[in-house]
Design a protein around this motif. Structure first.
Motif, PDB file in Angstrom:
ATOM      1  N   MET A 146     -24.848  61.162  -2.791  1.00 25.65           N
ATOM      2  CA  MET A 146     -25.407  59.677  -2.930  1.00 25.65           C
ATOM      3  C   MET A 146     -25.980  59.543  -4.150  1.00 25.65           C
ATOM      4  O   MET A 146     -26.146  60.246  -5.104  1.00 25.65           O
ATOM      5  N   GLU A 147     -26.080  58.025  -4.481  1.00 22.66           N
ATOM      6  CA  GLU A 147     -26.225  57.790  -5.812  1.00 22.66           C
ATOM      7  C   GLU A 147     -27.693  58.123  -6.282  1.00 22.66           C
ATOM      8  O   GLU A 147     -28.722  57.687  -5.540  1.00 22.66           O
ATOM      9  N   ARG A 148     -27.493  58.606  -7.730  1.00 24.32           N
ATOM     10  CA  ARG A 148     -28.834  58.774  -8.360  1.00 24.32           C
ATOM     11  C   ARG A 148     -29.854  59.711  -7.587  1.00 24.32           C
ATOM     12  O   ARG A 148     -31.164  59.621  -7.875  1.00 24.32           O
ATOM     13  N   MET A 149     -29.497  60.616  -6.859  1.00 23.64           N
ATOM     14  CA  MET A 149     -30.332  61.416  -6.004  1.00 23.64           C
ATOM     15  C   MET A 149     -31.101  62.384  -6.996  1.00 23.64           C
ATOM     16  O   MET A 149     -32.336  62.572  -6.561  1.00 23.64           O
ATOM     17  N   GLY A 150     -30.677  62.552  -7.989  1.00 23.31           N
ATOM     18  CA  GLY A 150     -31.408  63.620  -8.776  1.00 23.31           C
ATOM     19  C   GLY A 150     -32.107  63.047 -10.022  1.00 23.31           C
ATOM     20  O   GLY A 150     -32.693  63.650 -10.728  1.00 23.31           O
ATOM     21  N   VAL A 151     -32.101  61.799 -10.042  1.00 23.28           N
ATOM     22  CA  VAL A 151     -32.526  61.075 -10.919  1.00 23.28           C
ATOM     23  C   VAL A 151     -33.947  60.655 -10.840  1.00 23.28           C
ATOM     24  O   VAL A 151     -34.429  60.367  -9.888  1.00 23.28           O
TER      25      VAL A 151
ATOM     26  N   HIS B 167     -35.404  53.393  -7.257  1.00 25.59           N
ATOM     27  CA  HIS B 167     -35.847  52.598  -8.119  1.00 25.59           C
ATOM     28  C   HIS B 167     -34.896  52.641  -9.398  1.00 25.59           C
ATOM     29  O   HIS B 167     -34.515  53.451  -9.788  1.00 25.59           O
ATOM     30  N   THR B 168     -34.904  51.485 -10.022  1.00 30.28           N
ATOM     31  CA  THR B 168     -34.417  51.474 -11.506  1.00 30.28           C
ATOM     32  C   THR B 168     -35.278  50.709 -12.290  1.00 30.28           C
ATOM     33  O   THR B 168     -36.208  50.143 -11.806  1.00 30.28           O
ATOM     34  N   GLN B 169     -34.980  50.628 -13.540  1.00 28.75           N
ATOM     35  CA  GLN B 169     -36.064  49.981 -14.646  1.00 28.75           C
ATOM     36  C   GLN B 169     -35.681  48.469 -14.069  1.00 28.75           C
ATOM     37  O   GLN B 169     -36.800  47.950 -14.228  1.00 28.75           O
ATOM     38  N   GLU B 170     -34.877  48.184 -13.846  1.00 25.27           N
ATOM     39  CA  GLU B 170     -34.466  46.673 -13.510  1.00 25.27           C
ATOM     40  C   GLU B 170     -35.609  46.289 -12.419  1.00 25.27           C
ATOM     41  O   GLU B 170     -36.099  45.192 -12.265  1.00 25.27           O
ATOM     42  N   SER B 171     -35.441  47.039 -11.099  1.00 25.12           N
ATOM     43  CA  SER B 171     -36.147  46.969  -9.869  1.00 25.12           C
ATOM     44  C   SER B 171     -37.528  46.854 -10.292  1.00 25.12           C
ATOM     45  O   SER B 171     -38.455  46.014  -9.727  1.00 25.12           O
ATOM     46  N   LEU B 172     -37.929  47.878 -10.865  1.00 26.27           N
ATOM     47  CA  LEU B 172     -39.334  48.013 -11.315  1.00 26.27           C
ATOM     48  C   LEU B 172     -40.012  46.768 -12.157  1.00 26.27           C
ATOM     49  O   LEU B 172     -41.009  46.135 -11.952  1.00 26.27           O
TER      50      LEU B 172
ATOM     51  N   LEU C 256     -36.696  63.371  -3.505  1.00 26.79           N
ATOM     52  CA  LEU C 256     -37.781  64.048  -4.321  1.00 26.79           C
ATOM     53  C   LEU C 256     -37.521  65.524  -4.846  1.00 26.79           C
ATOM     54  O   LEU C 256     -36.693  66.050  -4.100  1.00 26.79           O
ATOM     55  N   PRO C 257     -38.073  65.968  -5.928  1.00 23.61           N
ATOM     56  CA  PRO C 257     -37.833  67.295  -6.588  1.00 23.61           C
ATOM     57  C   PRO C 257     -38.471  68.423  -5.492  1.00 23.61           C
ATOM     58  O   PRO C 257     -39.296  68.053  -4.636  1.00 23.61           O
TER      59      PRO C 257
END
Length: 285
Positions: free
Chosen positions: A1-6, A20-25, A141-142
């Motif tokens: 899945m996208e950006r799971m470890g980001v 979340h992305t910087q744009e959405s935040l 989540l980590p």
């Protein structure tokens, strides 16, 4: 899945990049609130889903159909998450919105509006236990490590979503500037009626009692996140609606951990309005 470890870092706190992305935040910080909007603000695992269900039933005057047919993330979408603009019912007379962001991020936009804010707080000892278990369930989540390790990071404020103490104190500090209603997870929900101007008739109260019980919410697929694919939430690790009880922390804290927590709580919250209200809830008595 996208950006799971980001991991995204925004306003000094870590957030899961899958959501979340910087744009959405950044969009969240400049969102144009309406006077009729109602914002649920919480730290994670503090009764967010519970409040979403209560308000859904209040706004529908006890009609359970929306709560049983529409996922809660569509009924009360998360302001800072990537899907928010697609999920928001922009034509709704009264929009219900949810956030985990700290007050310092959203206060400027909220202070320009007359939107109502409902802040839900929960005994932080129960929060850290619930959040620890949620880390095993949520793959975005980590790895939390041992409970002792996670508790240390929670007290340091280095877990995802930042410091519980800063979050609570930040929103408490906005009470002179915002139309805000502050309630604890441990309190009853009936007080909301007067704040929102929604008198609760017998049928609405009956629906609230039945639908918003922990068992009903646990078994409601529109609220229990069982619709989320196993690639995102490992349902074999437990349920999103795990226990919902007050004082579950007593089964997890050692006497040493409890003493450490109490000492830091007194240091952080001793001068706040929350201290008197929560002193019994956070004690070992």
């Amino acid at each position: 899945m996208e950006r799971m470890g980001v991991t995204e870092t925004f306003a000094g706190i870590s957030l899961p990049g899958h959501l979340h992305t910087q744009e959405s935040l950044s969009f969240a910080t400049t969102f144009q609130f309406r006077p009729t909007d109602v914002l649920i603000a919480t730290y994670p695992k503090s009764g967010t889903t519970w409040m979403q269900e209560i308000l859904t039933l209040m706004f529908s005057h006890g009609d359970v159909l929306p709560a049983k047919t529409i996922p809660n993330w569509e009924r009360a979408p998360w302001l800072e998450q990537i899907y928010f603009r697609d999920a928001l019912q922009d034509t709704a007379a009264r929009r219900l919105i949810t956030t985990h962001l700290p007050a310092r991020v959203l206060a400027p936009a909220l202070q320009q509006s007359k939107a109502k804010v409902i802040y839900v707080a929960r005994n932080p000892k129960d929060v850290v236990v619930s959040f620890y278990h949620f880390h095993h369930l949520a793959k975005f989540l980590p790895d939390p490590g041992s409970f002792d390790t996670f508790l240390t990071r929670f007290l340091e404020g280095t877990v995802h979503y930042g410091s519980w103490f800063d979050h609570v104190k930040g929103w408490l500090g906005q009470r002179q500037h915002l139309d805000i209603f502050y309630v604890t997870y441990e309190e009853l929900h009936q007080r909301l009626g007067a704040f929102l101007g929604c008198p609760l008739g017998p049928e609405t109260l009956r629906a609230l009692e039945e639908h918003c019980s922990f068992v009903a919410m646990r078994d409601n697929t529109m609220a229990n996140y069982s619709l989320i694919p196993s690639e995102i939430m490992d349902h074999s690790q437990g349920r999103f609606m795990r226990k919902g009880v007050v004082g579950d922390w007593r089964d997890h804290f050692s006497p040493l951990q409890n003493a450490l927590f109490n000492r830091l709580y007194q240091e952080e919250m001793g001068d706040s309005d929350l201290q008197t209200m929560s002193q019994r809830q956070t004690s070992g008595d």
